[in-house]
Design a protein around this motif. Structure first.
Motif, mmCIF file in Angstrom:
data_model
loop_
_atom_site.group_PDB
_atom_site.id
_atom_site.type_symbol
_atom_site.label_atom_id
_atom_site.label_comp_id
_atom_site.label_asym_id
_atom_site.label_seq_id
_atom_site.Cartn_x
_atom_site.Cartn_y
_atom_site.Cartn_z
ATOM 1 N N LYS A 154 0.946 -1.200 -0.033
ATOM 2 C CA LYS A 154 0.114 -0.080 0.188
ATOM 3 C C LYS A 154 0.860 1.324 -0.165
ATOM 4 C CE LYS A 154 -3.954 -2.006 2.365
ATOM 5 N NZ LYS A 154 -4.917 -1.983 3.701
ATOM 6 N N CYS A 155 1.763 1.313 0.616
ATOM 7 C CA CYS A 155 2.806 2.503 0.789
ATOM 8 C C CYS A 155 3.413 2.540 -0.386
ATOM 9 C CB CYS A 155 3.733 2.279 2.074
ATOM 10 S SG CYS A 155 4.841 0.842 1.824
ATOM 11 N N LYS A 156 3.859 1.725 -1.138
ATOM 12 C CA LYS A 156 4.630 1.880 -2.368
ATOM 13 C C LYS A 156 3.917 2.220 -3.273
ATOM 14 C CE LYS A 156 7.352 -0.849 -5.695
ATOM 15 N NZ LYS A 156 8.056 -1.972 -5.884
ATOM 16 N N ASP A 157 2.501 1.777 -3.202
ATOM 17 C CA ASP A 157 1.456 2.219 -4.445
ATOM 18 C C ASP A 157 0.980 3.739 -4.295
ATOM 19 O OD1 ASP A 157 1.229 -0.252 -5.444
ATOM 20 O OD2 ASP A 157 -0.406 -0.951 -4.372
ATOM 21 N N VAL A 158 1.149 4.155 -3.082
ATOM 22 C CA VAL A 158 0.557 5.444 -2.779
ATOM 23 C C VAL A 158 1.646 6.647 -2.940
ATOM 24 C CG1 VAL A 158 0.893 5.683 -0.009
ATOM 25 C CG2 VAL A 158 -0.976 7.016 -1.158
ATOM 26 N N ILE A 200 9.560 4.399 -2.201
ATOM 27 C CA ILE A 200 9.509 2.774 -1.566
ATOM 28 C C ILE A 200 9.759 1.739 -2.465
ATOM 29 C CG2 ILE A 200 8.165 1.675 -0.113
ATOM 30 C CD1 ILE A 200 6.734 4.203 0.846
ATOM 31 N N TYR A 201 10.696 0.942 -2.043
ATOM 32 C CA TYR A 201 11.269 -0.242 -2.704
ATOM 33 C C TYR A 201 11.386 -1.355 -1.612
ATOM 34 C CZ TYR A 201 15.987 0.941 -1.207
ATOM 35 O OH TYR A 201 16.990 1.306 -0.312
ATOM 36 N N GLU A 202 11.425 -2.633 -2.359
ATOM 37 C CA GLU A 202 11.713 -3.751 -1.688
ATOM 38 C C GLU A 202 13.095 -4.238 -1.797
ATOM 39 O OE1 GLU A 202 9.693 -8.052 -1.346
ATOM 40 O OE2 GLU A 202 8.182 -6.151 -1.134
ATOM 41 N N ILE A 255 12.374 -6.747 2.319
ATOM 42 C CA ILE A 255 11.903 -5.585 3.515
ATOM 43 C C ILE A 255 11.876 -4.519 2.734
ATOM 44 C CG2 ILE A 255 12.818 -4.450 5.469
ATOM 45 C CD1 ILE A 255 14.612 -6.688 6.078
ATOM 46 N N SER A 256 10.604 -3.790 2.887
ATOM 47 C CA SER A 256 10.358 -2.511 2.489
ATOM 48 C C SER A 256 11.110 -1.356 2.863
ATOM 49 C CB SER A 256 8.999 -2.025 2.467
ATOM 50 O OG SER A 256 8.158 -2.998 1.905
ATOM 51 N N LYS A 257 11.907 -0.397 2.007
ATOM 52 C CA LYS A 257 12.758 0.422 2.450
ATOM 53 C C LYS A 257 12.208 1.761 1.727
ATOM 54 C CE LYS A 257 16.507 -2.354 3.581
ATOM 55 N NZ LYS A 257 17.932 -2.425 3.914
ATOM 56 N N ILE A 258 12.632 2.915 2.157
ATOM 57 C CA ILE A 258 12.574 4.067 1.725
ATOM 58 C C ILE A 258 13.737 4.903 1.416
ATOM 59 C CG2 ILE A 258 11.241 6.487 2.251
ATOM 60 C CD1 ILE A 258 9.615 4.868 4.197
#
Length: 61
Positions: free
Chosen positions: A18-22, A28-30, A34-37
């Motif tokens: 959701k965070c990546k989409d918005v 935001i990438y993986e 793990i998701s990272k910013i």
């Protein structure tokens, strides 16, 4: 974390995307499941925090 402030994804992230989409700047990438910013791209708009149902994104100073 490096010397700069910014948002980080913490334990509790369920990688729902959701965070990546918005994110309006694709900050935001993986990595290693793990998701990272990317702090260089992040504009601190807080949209990722608003959409995260697990409260897994926090601001670090």
């Amino acid at each position: 974390m490096s010397e700069q402030n910014g948002y980080v994804v913490v334990f509790g992230c369920k990688r729902c995307g959701k965070c990546k989409d918005v994110c309006p700047v694709d900050a935001i990438y993986e990595e290693n499941e793990i998701s990272k910013i990317d702090q260089d791209k992040c504009t601190r708009c807080m949209k990722c925090i608003d959409v995260c149902t697990n409260k897994a994104i926090i601001y670090m100073e």
